[in-house]
Design an enzyme around this catalytic site. Structure first.
Site, PDB file in Angstrom:
ATOM      1  N   TYR A  59      23.567  13.669   3.950  1.00 25.72           N
ATOM      2  CA  TYR A  59      23.263  13.269   5.325  1.00 25.72           C
ATOM      3  C   TYR A  59      24.408  12.476   5.942  1.00 25.72           C
ATOM      4  O   TYR A  59      24.660  12.560   7.137  1.00 25.72           O
ATOM      5  CB  TYR A  59      21.970  12.454   5.363  1.00 25.72           C
ATOM      6  CG  TYR A  59      20.753  13.287   5.046  1.00 25.72           C
ATOM      7  CD1 TYR A  59      20.310  14.276   5.921  1.00 25.72           C
ATOM      8  CD2 TYR A  59      20.042  13.093   3.864  1.00 25.72           C
ATOM      9  CE1 TYR A  59      19.202  15.044   5.624  1.00 25.72           C
ATOM     10  CE2 TYR A  59      18.930  13.846   3.564  1.00 25.72           C
ATOM     11  CZ  TYR A  59      18.518  14.824   4.442  1.00 25.72           C
ATOM     12  OH  TYR A  59      17.415  15.597   4.147  1.00 25.72           O
TER      13      TYR A  59
ATOM     14  N   HIS B 277      10.206  13.084  -0.937  1.00 24.22           N
ATOM     15  CA  HIS B 277      10.237  14.353  -1.673  1.00 24.22           C
ATOM     16  C   HIS B 277       9.161  14.464  -2.752  1.00 24.22           C
ATOM     17  O   HIS B 277       9.420  14.379  -3.943  1.00 24.22           O
ATOM     18  CB  HIS B 277      11.620  14.571  -2.301  1.00 24.22           C
ATOM     19  CG  HIS B 277      12.696  14.820  -1.306  1.00 24.22           C
ATOM     20  ND1 HIS B 277      13.950  15.275  -1.656  1.00 24.22           N
ATOM     21  CD2 HIS B 277      12.739  14.652   0.044  1.00 24.22           C
ATOM     22  CE1 HIS B 277      14.703  15.384  -0.579  1.00 24.22           C
ATOM     23  NE2 HIS B 277      13.970  15.006   0.479  1.00 24.22           N
TER      24      HIS B 277
END
Length: 418
Positions: free
Chosen positions: A312, A195
């Site tokens: 996730y 990220h």
């Protein structure tokens, strides 16, 4: 009249303070876009798979909008398959493209698919994980100054790494970047692999808009809400990396003056609407909840407090809420995810039905999403090149009016009418 409209948009970005920016934005938002795409609402939504959650949208049309279909016959050409993990693409005035490759190389590519040798002078990048040489743009006055601006992940010794912005002059023989400088670093550094954000864009006033990621980990996520951190933001800086004086938090001691908006997870798409001048972005959600946002100065876009996604591993994120006062709702979201990367508005004349539509490179979605936007709302969605089974990393308009896209597998596509 057209030149007057362009000058008004430029001045809106150039000199207005935060309060005036908000007023100008409201005025702009009330404008009826002069070119609309007629949407055939009889097509079913393109998404048919079940979502990861049962979360309810905040308003009708926020997700799974009706499908649209391009009527114009298209010609799709693979110009080359020999790029190495390309990440960003931007056109030069002469029609060629500058393409970044994740490992740290910069190349020129022609519309015939010829690839140059690596351009020398690019700083060392940290290409571990999602890092590398990322977004790229040329100066609006490139024909005169040959300046190139780019984003990359930079090592910071034992402190880890961060998102950095560099600039350099492309030599007359196109073989190297000269006088390369790092003009901005999104601190604090962090020992992570994920990220970085990494997109870059010029606003009409000639300043830079740059996206930074919040570095993904639970330890860094809260910094997206921290106005003293450079993580999880869109920043607005000048060509020397200094905060622009009209930024929404200028003059405050509790906030960084370069911040333009905050509460972002990992923005990898930035584009200005060709008629309204509004800034639009796409950002990755976690498992579900990828977002399309219209960015307003000083606004909070919610991450990690509100989200339409889950972890996730399947667990909830925070208090598992999707709406909160003072935090902006996405104009549109995807669940399951598209994994939206680079974006571009279509401004050409070759395919009139695409005028002012937004095109989004989808990674895990393995297609280019065509999004019809009217009055700041999504009115239709189409999937293009789905049969190619590619991860579309970036999309741009060529000087010839065609769309171009690079994929993780090294392809450069040209999408045009037959």
């Amino acid at each position: 009249m057209l030149n007057i409209q362009k000058e008004m948009k430029r001045l809106r970005w150039a000199v207005l303070p935060a309060a005036a920016l908000a007023i100008a934005s409201c005025q702009t938002n009330s404008m009826k876009e002069t070119t609309e795409t007629k949407v055939d609402s009889t097509f079913a939504p393109v998404e048919t798979k079940p979502g990861n959650t049962a979360y309810k949208p905040a308003f009708e049309g926020q997700t799974r909008i009706n499908g649209v279909k391009t009527a114009t016959p298209l010609e799709v050409t693979v110009l080359t398959s020999d790029l190495k993990n390309p990440w960003g693409i931007t056109p030069l005035p002469d029609g060629r493209f500058l393409v970044t490759e994740k490992a740290g190389t910069l190349r020129l590519v022609t519309t015939a698919g010829a690839i140059s040798e690596p351009i020398a002078g690019v700083p060392a990048v940290d290409s571990d994980g999602q890092g590398g040489l990322l977004g790229i743009r040329t100066d609006p006055a490139f024909n005169e100054n040959r300046m190139v601006y780019f984003v990359f992940s930079e090592k910071q010794g034992g402190a880890g790494n961060l998102t950095a912005v560099g600039k350099g002059k492309l030599s007359a023989d196109d073989k190297r970047l000269e006088d390369v400088k790092v003009i901005y670093r999104a601190t604090p550094a962090y020992k992570g692999r994920l990220h970085y954000g990494g997109r870059i864009l010029f606003d009409p006033a000639g300043n830079l808009l740059v996206s930074t990621g919040e570095r993904s980990d639970l330890a860094t996520r809260p910094q997206a809400q921290d106005l003293k951190s450079g993580l999880g933001k869109i920043v607005r800086i000048d060509k020397d990396g200094k905060p622009v004086s009209g930024n929404p938090f200028a003059g405050r001691t509790d906030a960084r003056p370069e911040i333009y908006s905050y509460g972002h997870r990992n923005v990898q798409g930035l584009a200005l609407h060709p008629e309204t001048g509004d800034l639009w972005e796409t950002e990755f959600g976690p498992r579900g909840g990828d977002e399309l946002n219209r960015i307003e100065a000083g606004k909070n876009y919610g991450w990690p407090v509100i989200t339409y996604g889950i972890e996730y591993a399947g667990g909830k994120i925070g208090d598992s809420i999707q709406q909160k006062e003072g935090m902006e709702q996405p104009v549109y979201y995807w669940d399951p995810v598209l994994s939206p990367s680079g974006i571009a508005f279509y401004t050409g004349d070759r395919i009139p039905e695409w005028k002012n539509n937004l095109f989004i490179g989808g990674l895990s979605g393995s297609h280019i999403a065509r999004i019809v936007i009217e009055q700041n709302k999504v009115k239709g969605e189409e999937r293009l090149l789905e049969n190619e089974k590619q991860r579309f990393r970036d999309v741009t308009m060529g000087t010839d009016g065609a769309l171009y896209s690079v994929t993780d597998a090294g392809r450069l596509y040209k999408i045009d009418k037959k």
